[in-house]
Design a protein around this motif. Structure first.
Motif, PDB file in Angstrom:
ATOM      1  N   VAL A 250       0.868  -1.179   0.000  1.00  0.00           N
ATOM      2  CA  VAL A 250       0.000   0.000   0.000  1.00  0.00           C
ATOM      3  C   VAL A 250       0.905   1.229   0.000  1.00  0.00           C
ATOM      4  CG1 VAL A 250      -1.819   1.260   1.203  1.00  0.00           C
ATOM      5  CG2 VAL A 250      -1.762  -1.254   1.291  1.00  0.00           C
ATOM      6  N   ALA A 251       0.853   2.008  -1.080  1.00  0.00           N
ATOM      7  CA  ALA A 251       1.693   3.192  -1.235  1.00  0.00           C
ATOM      8  C   ALA A 251       0.867   4.445  -1.003  1.00  0.00           C
ATOM      9  CB  ALA A 251       2.305   3.214  -2.639  1.00  0.00           C
ATOM     10  N   ILE A 252       1.259   5.225  -0.010  1.00  0.00           N
ATOM     11  CA  ILE A 252       0.554   6.473   0.296  1.00  0.00           C
ATOM     12  C   ILE A 252       1.521   7.635   0.112  1.00  0.00           C
ATOM     13  CG2 ILE A 252      -0.707   7.785   2.039  1.00  0.00           C
ATOM     14  CD1 ILE A 252      -1.548   5.164   3.308  1.00  0.00           C
ATOM     15  N   ASP A 253       1.293   8.415  -0.928  1.00  0.00           N
ATOM     16  CA  ASP A 253       2.131   9.569  -1.232  1.00  0.00           C
ATOM     17  C   ASP A 253       1.352  10.855  -1.003  1.00  0.00           C
ATOM     18  OD1 ASP A 253       4.558   8.269  -2.164  1.00  0.00           O
ATOM     19  OD2 ASP A 253       3.373   7.590  -3.872  1.00  0.00           O
ATOM     20  N   GLY A 254       2.074  11.969  -1.033  1.00  0.00           N
ATOM     21  CA  GLY A 254       1.387  13.240  -0.915  1.00  0.00           C
ATOM     22  C   GLY A 254       2.212  14.316  -0.255  1.00  0.00           C
ATOM     23  N   HIS A 255       1.589  15.458  -0.061  1.00  0.00           N
ATOM     24  CA  HIS A 255       2.252  16.627   0.514  1.00  0.00           C
ATOM     25  C   HIS A 255       2.467  16.475   2.025  1.00  0.00           C
ATOM     26  CE1 HIS A 255       0.219  18.215  -3.167  1.00  0.00           C
ATOM     27  NE2 HIS A 255       1.393  18.794  -3.321  1.00  0.00           N
TER      28      HIS A 255
ATOM     29  N   ILE B 130       6.578   6.772  -3.388  1.00  0.00           N
ATOM     30  CA  ILE B 130       6.414   5.335  -3.176  1.00  0.00           C
ATOM     31  C   ILE B 130       5.716   4.694  -4.376  1.00  0.00           C
ATOM     32  CG2 ILE B 130       5.630   3.538  -1.598  1.00  0.00           C
ATOM     33  CD1 ILE B 130       7.671   5.612  -0.476  1.00  0.00           C
ATOM     34  N   GLY B 131       4.637   5.304  -4.828  1.00  0.00           N
ATOM     35  CA  GLY B 131       3.880   4.723  -5.928  1.00  0.00           C
ATOM     36  C   GLY B 131       4.467   4.972  -7.300  1.00  0.00           C
ATOM     37  N   THR B 132       5.473   5.869  -7.389  1.00  0.00           N
ATOM     38  CA  THR B 132       6.072   6.187  -8.681  1.00  0.00           C
ATOM     39  C   THR B 132       7.467   5.604  -8.840  1.00  0.00           C
ATOM     40  OG1 THR B 132       6.858   8.298  -7.759  1.00  0.00           O
ATOM     41  CG2 THR B 132       4.776   8.320  -8.995  1.00  0.00           C
ATOM     42  N   THR B 133       8.237   5.547  -7.765  1.00  0.00           N
ATOM     43  CA  THR B 133       9.636   5.122  -7.850  1.00  0.00           C
ATOM     44  C   THR B 133       9.956   3.901  -7.001  1.00  0.00           C
ATOM     45  OG1 THR B 133      10.370   7.394  -8.305  1.00  0.00           O
ATOM     46  CG2 THR B 133      12.036   5.851  -7.514  1.00  0.00           C
ATOM     47  N   VAL B 134       9.566   3.933  -5.733  1.00  0.00           N
ATOM     48  CA  VAL B 134       9.942   2.848  -4.820  1.00  0.00           C
ATOM     49  C   VAL B 134       9.191   1.567  -5.167  1.00  0.00           C
ATOM     50  CG1 VAL B 134      10.146   2.121  -2.421  1.00  0.00           C
ATOM     51  CG2 VAL B 134      10.408   4.539  -3.004  1.00  0.00           C
ATOM     52  N   PHE B 135       7.854   1.668  -5.261  1.00  0.00           N
ATOM     53  CA  PHE B 135       7.032   0.516  -5.628  1.00  0.00           C
ATOM     54  C   PHE B 135       6.008   0.909  -6.690  1.00  0.00           C
ATOM     55  CE2 PHE B 135       8.593  -1.169  -1.585  1.00  0.00           C
ATOM     56  CZ  PHE B 135       8.947  -2.460  -1.980  1.00  0.00           C
ATOM     57  N   PRO B 136       6.472   1.105  -7.935  1.00  0.00           N
ATOM     58  CA  PRO B 136       5.524   1.441  -9.007  1.00  0.00           C
ATOM     59  C   PRO B 136       4.519   0.323  -9.262  1.00  0.00           C
ATOM     60  CG  PRO B 136       7.699   0.949  -9.907  1.00  0.00           C
ATOM     61  CD  PRO B 136       7.855   1.048  -8.421  1.00  0.00           C
ATOM     62  N   ASP B 137       4.819  -0.887  -8.743  1.00  0.00           N
ATOM     63  CA  ASP B 137       3.895  -2.010  -8.918  1.00  0.00           C
ATOM     64  C   ASP B 137       3.003  -2.219  -7.691  1.00  0.00           C
ATOM     65  OD1 ASP B 137       5.910  -2.852  -7.187  1.00  0.00           O
ATOM     66  OD2 ASP B 137       5.948  -4.906  -7.967  1.00  0.00           O
ATOM     67  N   ALA B 138       2.977  -1.249  -6.790  1.00  0.00           N
ATOM     68  CA  ALA B 138       2.117  -1.364  -5.612  1.00  0.00           C
ATOM     69  C   ALA B 138       0.670  -1.584  -6.026  1.00  0.00           C
ATOM     70  CB  ALA B 138       2.225  -0.100  -4.753  1.00  0.00           C
ATOM     71  N   GLU B 139       0.004  -2.507  -5.349  1.00  0.00           N
ATOM     72  CA  GLU B 139      -1.374  -2.829  -5.715  1.00  0.00           C
ATOM     73  C   GLU B 139      -2.350  -1.716  -5.344  1.00  0.00           C
ATOM     74  OE1 GLU B 139       0.799  -6.702  -5.075  1.00  0.00           O
ATOM     75  OE2 GLU B 139       0.645  -4.801  -4.020  1.00  0.00           O
ATOM     76  N   VAL B 140      -2.051  -0.992  -4.273  1.00  0.00           N
ATOM     77  CA  VAL B 140      -2.915   0.116  -3.832  1.00  0.00           C
ATOM     78  C   VAL B 140      -2.072   1.379  -3.740  1.00  0.00           C
ATOM     79  CG1 VAL B 140      -4.348   1.034  -1.970  1.00  0.00           C
ATOM     80  CG2 VAL B 140      -4.452  -1.408  -2.543  1.00  0.00           C
ATOM     81  N   LYS B 141      -2.536   2.434  -4.431  1.00  0.00           N
ATOM     82  CA  LYS B 141      -1.833   3.715  -4.412  1.00  0.00           C
ATOM     83  C   LYS B 141      -2.817   4.831  -4.077  1.00  0.00           C
ATOM     84  CE  LYS B 141       1.387   2.296  -8.078  1.00  0.00           C
ATOM     85  NZ  LYS B 141       1.949   2.649  -9.396  1.00  0.00           N
TER      86      LYS B 141
END
Length: 233
Positions: free
Chosen positions: A6-11, A133-144
């Motif tokens: 589960v990748a949670i990105d943001g400001h 996380i969702g773009t570089t670390v785990f671009p294959d993350a199932e939940v972004k």
């Protein structure tokens, strides 16, 4: 049942860490606060007078930096250790916030931290929050999920966090810091802060933490159901 990433990105100050911790707890997953890792590197650089523009000194410093997360049984939270020393409270201070974006945009720093983060999440079953996380670390993350909020709301939340730890910072200073960090994070060449194309947007300006957690858990449930249905075909 297959475990997910589960990748949670943001400001900054959108509630990413709080939401990610609670989601991880609910799912029984590991939680990794990647922002804390960059803060720990920043602390080390400042304490050792590392010139941010000196690649040789940066590479040498990175060889000496060891970051781990350990569970505090009293507070029941993961805390950050830098070379064996608990730095959880120190890295949250404003002087670190003022420098962390400058440090995190250094290519060698990002490469080192991304490598560590990928190792931590290799076995899946992890909730990770950060900027890339969702773009570089785990671009294959199932939940972004990409979290955001208006800057005034974020500043008030950040001010309260600092007050709770005994640090009084004027709201205008916090707003200026957030705006500066947003600009650096979103315009850097290495892993800029951008929403992944397949990430769900979550604006937290006017919703509670419980609602934020429910939103992410709904995404997880939907993905698990999708995978289960696919297996039955």
């Amino acid at each position: 049942m297959k475990k997910l990433v589960v990748a949670i990105d943001g400001h900054s100050s959108c509630g990413k860490s709080t939401t990610a911790k609670l989601v991880a707890k609910d799912l029984g997953y590991a939680y990794i606060d990647t922002g804390a890792m960059y803060r720990a590197v920043t602390l080390y650089f400042l304490e050792h007078y590392i010139d941010f523009t000196n690649p040789k000194k940066i590479d040498q410093a990175l060889q000496e930096i060891h970051i781990t997360f350990e569970r505090n049984t009293k507070s029941n939270r993961n805390e950050v250790f830098l070379n064996g020393l608990n730095v959880e409270d120190e890295i949250r201070k404003m002087y670190i916030s003022n420098k962390v974006s400058e440090v995190s945009c250094i290519p060698a720093v990002r490469h080192a931290m991304v490598s560590q983060q990928q190792k931590m999440g290799r076995k899946r079953g992890v909730v990770m929050d950060g900027r890339d996380i969702g773009t570089t670390v785990f671009p294959d993350a199932e939940v972004k999920v990409f979290m955001t909020a208006d800057v005034d709301t974020r500043a008030r939340r950040r001010q309260q966090e600092l007050l709770d730890k005994g640090e009084l910072v004027p709201l205008d200073d916090i707003i200026a810091n957030l705006q500066k960090r947003d600009l650096i994070d979103s315009t850097r060449k290495e892993s800029p802060l951008v929403r992944a194309e397949d990430a769900e947007i979550l604006d937290t300006s006017h919703i509670t933490i419980d609602e934020q957690v429910d939103f992410v858990l709904h995404q997880v449930s939907a993905k698990l159901l999708e995978q289960e249905l696919a297996k039955r075909k």
